[in-house]
Design a protein around this motif. Structure first.
Motif, short mmCIF file in Angstrom:
data_model
loop_
_atom_site.label_atom_id
_atom_site.label_comp_id
_atom_site.label_asym_id
_atom_site.label_seq_id
_atom_site.Cartn_x
_atom_site.Cartn_y
_atom_site.Cartn_z
N LEU A 171 -2.60 49.93 86.18
CA LEU A 171 -1.30 49.59 86.77
C LEU A 171 -0.14 49.94 85.83
O LEU A 171 1.01 49.68 86.14
N GLY A 172 -0.50 50.50 84.67
CA GLY A 172 0.52 50.87 83.70
C GLY A 172 0.96 49.75 82.79
O GLY A 172 2.01 49.84 82.15
N ARG A 173 0.14 48.69 82.71
CA ARG A 173 0.45 47.57 81.84
C ARG A 173 -0.32 47.68 80.54
O ARG A 173 -1.52 47.97 80.54
N ARG A 174 0.37 47.46 79.43
CA ARG A 174 -0.30 47.52 78.14
C ARG A 174 -1.24 46.32 78.03
O ARG A 174 -0.81 45.16 78.10
N SER A 175 -2.52 46.60 77.88
CA SER A 175 -3.51 45.52 77.89
C SER A 175 -4.71 45.89 77.03
O SER A 175 -5.04 47.07 76.88
N ARG A 176 -5.33 44.91 76.46
CA ARG A 176 -6.55 45.11 75.67
C ARG A 176 -7.47 43.92 75.85
O ARG A 176 -7.02 42.79 76.15
N CYS A 177 -8.76 44.15 75.68
CA CYS A 177 -9.76 43.10 75.80
C CYS A 177 -10.39 42.87 74.43
O CYS A 177 -10.85 43.82 73.78
N ILE A 178 -10.39 41.65 73.97
CA ILE A 178 -11.03 41.33 72.68
C ILE A 178 -12.54 41.42 72.85
O ILE A 178 -13.13 40.75 73.70
N GLN A 179 -13.15 42.27 72.04
CA GLN A 179 -14.59 42.52 72.16
C GLN A 179 -15.38 42.00 70.97
O GLN A 179 -16.59 42.24 70.87
N THR A 180 -14.71 41.31 70.06
CA THR A 180 -15.38 40.86 68.85
C THR A 180 -15.62 39.35 68.88
O THR A 180 -15.11 38.63 69.73
N GLN A 269 -3.35 42.19 91.46
CA GLN A 269 -2.68 42.66 92.67
C GLN A 269 -1.26 42.12 92.76
O GLN A 269 -0.34 42.82 93.21
N ALA A 270 -1.06 40.89 92.31
CA ALA A 270 0.28 40.30 92.33
C ALA A 270 1.20 41.02 91.35
O ALA A 270 2.38 41.24 91.63
N VAL A 271 0.66 41.39 90.21
CA VAL A 271 1.44 42.16 89.23
C VAL A 271 1.80 43.52 89.81
O VAL A 271 2.95 43.99 89.67
N ALA A 272 0.85 44.16 90.47
CA ALA A 272 1.11 45.47 91.07
C ALA A 272 2.20 45.38 92.14
O ALA A 272 3.09 46.23 92.22
N ALA A 273 2.12 44.35 92.97
CA ALA A 273 3.07 44.20 94.07
C ALA A 273 4.47 43.85 93.60
O ALA A 273 5.45 44.13 94.29
N ALA A 274 4.58 43.25 92.41
CA ALA A 274 5.88 42.82 91.90
C ALA A 274 6.74 43.99 91.43
O ALA A 274 7.96 43.86 91.32
N ASP A 275 6.12 45.13 91.14
CA ASP A 275 6.87 46.30 90.67
C ASP A 275 6.23 47.54 91.26
O ASP A 275 5.48 48.26 90.59
N GLU A 277 7.34 50.54 92.21
CA GLU A 277 7.64 51.85 91.63
C GLU A 277 6.84 52.10 90.36
O GLU A 277 6.29 53.20 90.16
N HIS A 278 6.77 51.10 89.50
CA HIS A 278 6.00 51.24 88.25
C HIS A 278 4.52 51.44 88.57
O HIS A 278 3.85 52.27 87.94
N THR A 279 4.02 50.71 89.56
CA THR A 279 2.62 50.82 89.95
C THR A 279 2.30 52.21 90.49
O THR A 279 1.29 52.82 90.12
N LEU A 280 3.18 52.73 91.35
CA LEU A 280 2.97 54.06 91.93
C LEU A 280 3.06 55.16 90.88
O LEU A 280 2.28 56.12 90.89
#
Length: 296
Positions: A171-180, A269-275, A277-280
């Motif tokens: 969705l273009g959001r900066r995100s990371r998952c802690i794997q340690t 999905q709520a994050v995507a729907a809130a913006d 243009e950014h999502t597309l």
């Protein structure tokens, strides 16, 4: 007095159930009374694995009558009653719970399928009935405003954390998952900043690592979204920004991450729907990169 966890006198939820039945008995129809008899005669262990349909058969009524009777007794449905009854089992022996799960399915593939589907629907309905929209909306707001969204889950819940991170990145959001975990976890915690949001997935309990993740996020002023069972969510309400209740299962018939996945999908999905243009724009970039890599 019965001492084992399956004994009726030792299960507070069954004691409460019987008290509610006594209080409402005079106002109930014969059909509702029949449901009440079946409920009160069931051991806690057996009740955990019964569906509304099976209770309807046992009481010679219907699953709709079972649900209406439970609601008249003050429960949102069978899933809420099971959640209350399950509390003592959460510290029970794993082998005993596994045996009960196997015996409850009967070994017939069709019966197993029905059990899994029924419990899945019950848990999702319970999730829906108890979801706080205020908490959900606040979680979405925090995610939209975050510099970076860090997800954390241990055990099977790591899958849900990684799943959410992947969706947010797409969705273009900066995100990371802690794997340690353990010693290496400290390195990942160092990069959490004040403008970040940390999503901690811990449905049934908290391990030391999860508590340290929350402490670190709180110490730097980052937002904290906790996805957990009611008891854990209530205990940590003052330590996190938002706590969302996601019902777990003690039966093991459905996956622990079932309601977590549903919740994280809804958040994404709520994050995507809130913006839009950014999502597309992000979707277009992702598709372009895939084409460059040879994927049509």
């Amino acid at each position: 007095m019965t001492d084992d966890v399956t004994g009726v006198p030792r299960n507070p939820a069954i004691v409460e159930l019987r008290a509610r039945i006594r209080d409402h008995w005079d106002e109930f129809t014969p059909a509702a009374r029949s449901v009440c008899r079946s409920l009160s005669e069931s051991t806690p262990e057996r009740l955990l694995y019964l569906s509304a349909q099976e209770l309807g058969v046992a009481s010679k009524t219907s699953n709709a009558t079972v649900i209406r009777t439970l609601q008249a007794l003050g429960y949102a449905g069978l899933a809420e009653l099971k959640d209350l009854v399950a509390a003592p089992f959460k510290t029970g022996l794993r082998e005993e719970r596994l045996r009960s799960r196997i015996e409850s399915t009967g070994g017939d593939p069709k019966h197993v399928w029905d059990k899994v589907i029924t419990e899945s629907l019950e848990r999702i309905e319970f999730l829906n009935a108890h979801m706080s929209m205020d908490s959900f909306k606040e979680a979405v707001r925090l995610m939209l405003e975050a510099r970076e969204i860090t997800t954390y889950g241990f055990g099977a819940n790591y899958v849900a954390a990684e799943h959410l991170t992947l969706k947010l990145r797409r969705l273009g959001r900066r995100s990371r998952c802690i794997q340690t975990a353990g010693f290496r976890l400290a390195d990942d915690l160092m990069s959490i900043e004040r403008e970040d949001v940390v999503i901690v997935i811990a449905p049934g309990r908290l391990i030391i690592d999860a508590e340290v993740v929350i402490d670190r996020a709180r110490s730097v002023g980052a937002g904290i979204i906790l996805l957990s069972e009611q008891a854990v969510a209530e205990r940590l309400a003052g330590d996190v920004t938002v706590a969302i209740h996601v019902p777990n299962t003690v039966t093991g018939i459905t996956a622990e991450v079932l309601t977590i996945i549903v919740t994280t999908d809804a958040l994404a999905q709520a994050v995507a729907a809130a913006d839009t243009e950014h999502t597309l724009e992000s979707a277009h970039t992702l598709e372009t990169l895939r084409q460059q890599l040879g994927f049509e």
